[in-house]
Every structure is written in C-alpha cells, then in structure tokens.
Write a protein that holds these residues in place. Sequence first.
Motif, short mmCIF file in Angstrom:
data_model
loop_
_atom_site.label_atom_id
_atom_site.label_comp_id
_atom_site.label_asym_id
_atom_site.label_seq_id
_atom_site.Cartn_x
_atom_site.Cartn_y
_atom_site.Cartn_z
N PHE A 61 -0.03 2.41 8.92
CA PHE A 61 0.43 2.79 7.72
C PHE A 61 1.36 3.91 7.75
N THR A 62 0.92 4.79 8.35
CA THR A 62 1.85 6.16 8.65
C THR A 62 3.24 5.81 9.41
N THR A 63 3.07 4.98 10.23
CA THR A 63 4.28 4.54 10.91
C THR A 63 5.23 3.73 10.03
N PHE A 64 4.66 2.72 9.32
CA PHE A 64 5.63 1.97 8.30
C PHE A 64 6.23 3.15 7.22
N ALA A 65 5.28 4.02 6.56
CA ALA A 65 5.86 5.03 5.91
C ALA A 65 6.81 6.05 6.37
N ARG A 66 6.69 6.15 7.78
CA ARG A 66 7.55 6.98 8.26
C ARG A 66 9.26 6.44 8.34
N VAL A 94 0.80 -1.16 -0.03
CA VAL A 94 -0.06 0.07 -0.08
C VAL A 94 0.81 1.18 -0.18
N THR A 95 1.84 1.25 0.66
CA THR A 95 2.75 2.49 0.97
C THR A 95 3.67 2.74 -0.26
N GLU A 96 3.83 1.43 -1.06
CA GLU A 96 4.52 1.82 -2.50
C GLU A 96 3.40 2.31 -3.46
N ALA A 97 2.34 2.02 -3.46
CA ALA A 97 1.19 2.45 -4.25
C ALA A 97 1.07 3.83 -4.04
N LEU A 98 1.16 4.48 -2.70
CA LEU A 98 0.75 5.77 -2.49
C LEU A 98 2.10 6.55 -2.69
N ALA A 99 3.22 6.11 -2.64
CA ALA A 99 4.44 6.72 -3.28
C ALA A 99 4.49 7.10 -4.56
N ARG A 100 3.91 6.03 -5.37
CA ARG A 100 3.80 6.26 -6.71
C ARG A 100 2.83 7.30 -7.21
N ARG A 101 1.72 7.20 -6.41
CA ARG A 101 0.63 8.41 -6.84
C ARG A 101 1.14 9.61 -6.53
N ARG A 102 1.88 9.79 -5.28
CA ARG A 102 2.54 11.13 -4.90
C ARG A 102 3.47 11.45 -6.02
N GLU A 103 4.29 10.53 -6.50
CA GLU A 103 5.37 10.90 -7.51
C GLU A 103 4.66 11.27 -8.87
N ARG A 104 3.11 10.74 -9.22
CA ARG A 104 2.68 11.03 -10.35
C ARG A 104 1.85 12.37 -10.46
N GLY A 105 1.39 12.81 -9.27
CA GLY A 105 0.57 13.94 -9.17
C GLY A 105 -0.71 13.30 -9.09
N ILE A 106 -1.14 11.91 -8.63
CA ILE A 106 -2.36 11.46 -8.37
C ILE A 106 -3.04 11.58 -6.96
N PRO A 107 -4.21 11.91 -6.86
CA PRO A 107 -4.70 12.21 -5.50
C PRO A 107 -4.60 10.96 -4.62
N ALA A 108 -4.46 11.08 -3.31
CA ALA A 108 -4.37 9.88 -2.52
C ALA A 108 -5.54 9.17 -2.43
N PHE A 109 -5.82 7.99 -2.27
CA PHE A 109 -6.84 7.03 -1.77
C PHE A 109 -7.15 7.22 -0.48
N THR A 110 -8.24 6.62 -0.08
CA THR A 110 -8.84 6.47 1.14
C THR A 110 -8.48 4.88 1.72
#
Length: 510
Positions: free
Chosen positions: A204-209, A170-186
């Motif tokens: 999830f935010t702890t893992f991401a941090r 999930v975190t990798e998917a969010l990282a790609r969305r951020r890089e591509r300028g795609i809004p975050a999902f819920t």
Amino acid sequence: MTSLTAETLSQLNAGVSLPRYDRRQVTTGIVHIGVGNFHRSHQAMYIDALMNSGMALDWGICGIGLQPSNTRMRDVMAAQACLYTLVLRHGDGNWEARVIGSIVEFLLAADDPEAAIEKMAAPTTRIVSLTITEGGYNLDAVTGEFDSSAAAVAADLQPGAIPRTVFGLVTEALARRRERGIPAFTILSCDNVQGNGHVSQRAFTTFARLRDPELADWMTLHVRFPNGMVDRITPETTEADRAELSRRFGLDDQWPVLCEPFTQWVLEDNFADGRPPLQDVGVQIVSDVEPYEQMKLRLLNASHQALCYPAYLAGYRLVHDVTADPLFARFLLDYMRQEAIPTLRPVPGIDLEHYASQLIERFSNSEVRDTVTRLCANASDRIPKFLFPVIRHQLATGQSVTRSAAVVASWARYAEGTDENGEPHAIIDAIAPRLQAAARRQRRHPTAFLEDNREVFGDLADEPRFTQVYSSILTALHEHGVRRTLTDLDHYATPATAGRTPAGPERISP
C-alpha cells in the motif's frame, strides 16, 4: 422451512443460536475487503462473539466486494440483511449452528466505487481489514517488490482514474482522511501470508508513493499494519451443505458457512485508532506474531500442499479420506517433524509435536468434508510462501529436503493435467498455461517445470541439492506412481540427508 432474514430470526429452530444484541444499535467500525467464507467463519465470528457479550457494538463490519463476480454475495447479503449461519461441524457428526450478525452492510465496489471509498473515509471506520488471497498483494514472488506494471494498478495510477483495485480504493480513502483531518485507520491483513502486516505495508505504501509521495510519507507516520496469524479450516459451501442445513434445522440460508470447530487468531497489538477488545473472546494479543505465523504457514498450510497433489494423483478427493490412509498420514508427519519443525523458533505456549499430531486430527474430521481440489488451487501463490522457506532453511543448514521436494514434484506431476487413472483435471492458477506448458516437457527434461517458471522458483531452479532429489522423485512418480514413491521416499534422498531418523514419536495419531 424458514428463510433467514432479519424478520424471521425469532421463528428459527431452537437449536440455532441467535445474536443476543440489538443489531439496530450496531454501527460500522470495520470495513472488510474480500468477504468470503473464511472472513465469515473467523473475524466476523469473533466480532459477533464480542457483541454477544455486550461489547463492541461500534465495531460492526461493512463488507466490500472488489470483483464484479461478487454480485452473488451482494445479492445474498441484501436478501438476508447480511445475516448468515455459521455451522461448526464436529467430528462426532454434531452440527452446531449459529446466526452471525456482526456484518451490517455490504457494498460492491464495482457498482459504486465512490460509496466504497467514502465508507472507508468515514471517521467511524477505524480498521480496514483484508482477505484478498495470498496473491492479492501484487508482489513479485521472487523479489518481493510491488509490481507497478500490472495493468489494473497502472490504470489506477492514471490522473483522475476511478479506483478499481484494492490499492486504489484504500489509498484514495486515506487521501481523503488526510485532507479532512481525520485520523488514519489501521490496515489489517487476515490472509495467510508470512509477515502479512509487513507485506500490506509494502504494497500500500509503494502504491501511494507512486501516486503521491507526500501521502506515502503521511501513511508511513500514521497508518498501522499489524501482523496476524489466522487459522480455521473453512471449505467452500456446497448445495449439499445447504440442503443438509435445511434438513437438520429447517433453515433456508442462501450462503451459510460450514467449518471445523478449531479456531485461532494471534494478533500484534499495533493499531492506529483503537481496536475491539478481541482478547476477551480468545484472540491472542502478542508483541511478536512471527513464531506463530511461521508455525501455521510451515505446518498447516504447507501440509495442505503436501497432502493435496499426491493425494489427487492417487485418486483421493476428500481430505479426511487422505489422512485416514496411513501412508499419507506418515508422509505428512514426516514432513512436519523432519523438515518443517526444525526450521521453527520456539512458539510460546505451543508444543510443536502435539500441534503436528493435532493437525492430522483436524484434517481427519470427516464432517468438514474439505476437498482436495480446493487445496490444489493457486499453488504458484501458495507454495512459495508456505514451503519454500522450509526448503531454503534446510538447504542452508545441510538438512533433508526430501519430503519438501516430493511436494514440489507432485505439484509438477499434477500440473500435467491428469491423475494416475488418466482422468483430466483443470489447473486453477493465475499462471496455469505456463505451468502446464512446462509440465508437458518434464518427462524428457525433468527440471523443465523449475527452469521454465523461474519467477516462482527463483534460485531453487539452480540449486543441485534440491534439483537432484526433486528430479529423482519426479521420475519415480512417472515410472512407479505416488504410493510406491512415497513408500520408498528415503531412497531418493541425497547422500548428505539420507538415513535420518524421524524426530518425535513414531505412532501416528489419526
């Protein structure tokens, strides 16, 4: 006999309801991780109902399996075009069958992690939902902190690692969305965890941090984690269930879902990029989920724990047989009325006394055929979340913990691995060896189960107002058995809590 496929829908028995929408027009808007029976009886059913009303065709579901053991689900989904039969089993013996078509894709992450990540990273995906079990969030049972030392998590945090855990994917998917300028999902948890949105956010935010602090900051600003309460009793599907479905409807479904008629979903309106109009199919959209989830966790889920261990020891194997026994029905109602309900805030639109009686009725549905064994699994994850908040509240207010202590004592006795007839049973739990080792010591040392499992019990292992009544009940279970112990339960109450009269009416409504 008709096999369930996209091509055979029109050939099915007229008694089976079919999707009223063109599945070719459905596009994926939700990725769901952990496709099991509950997801298919609950969230996928609600989305299917919306589609049958002509709405939400852009909210189709792509299922993702995390474990290599999900290969059977992958194969069944492929063979049946992700279609399956949902059967509501009514107490009068009537079966109501309906084919669900809202799941349109299924991916096994172990086969192709990249495909799973890209599906979540796609702009069309606006919700990633989860049923990964109570223990799947990798939080310490006592401290509530994310366990970064877990082997699978540590592996996913290595530079260049191919993600394998739900957190890594999930975190990798969010990282790609951020890089591509795609809004975050819920990220939408559908697990039976109190504050499941807050729990998901912490995990999830702890893992991401740990992976990338800037990504975690972006997630904090943009990702939403709504809280939700979910409810529908959904047992495992058996071969006998499949055979009966075939007999009644002439339908061969490799993995149908059979459940009770009752369903409830209470959801916080907190989404990052839109949501389906779930309120149009009965979902309660509220600003504060907490009263509803506490009601469900401390009454329904904790009552399942209160039921299963003493019932299994006494020889019961089906839930409806347990609640047909007045002794067990009274024990459950007394737990709910004397110990659980006093810990709850008012719940808008809910009469808690009626809800408690309704639970006994739901448990008594003989058509559901829920098994006691299913409820006994994973106690070290479930009891701390469902029952310990009741115990701690009651202790803090000087009220009775007798019924709650009896549940924990019954679990400890069950962890010895034999029932009262000497029949052995497996302990299904992530820490089963540790539980059994402690249980083997408790006939000589009654608090061994608590003291040897402090990561589960925390401060309760040292709380004399709890340990005294717990020890007395455990000793009674060893010396007198379940039935006599439950009959004489008030004899084991501490002086400060003995003799309290049950709240609410005395009559049991089975």
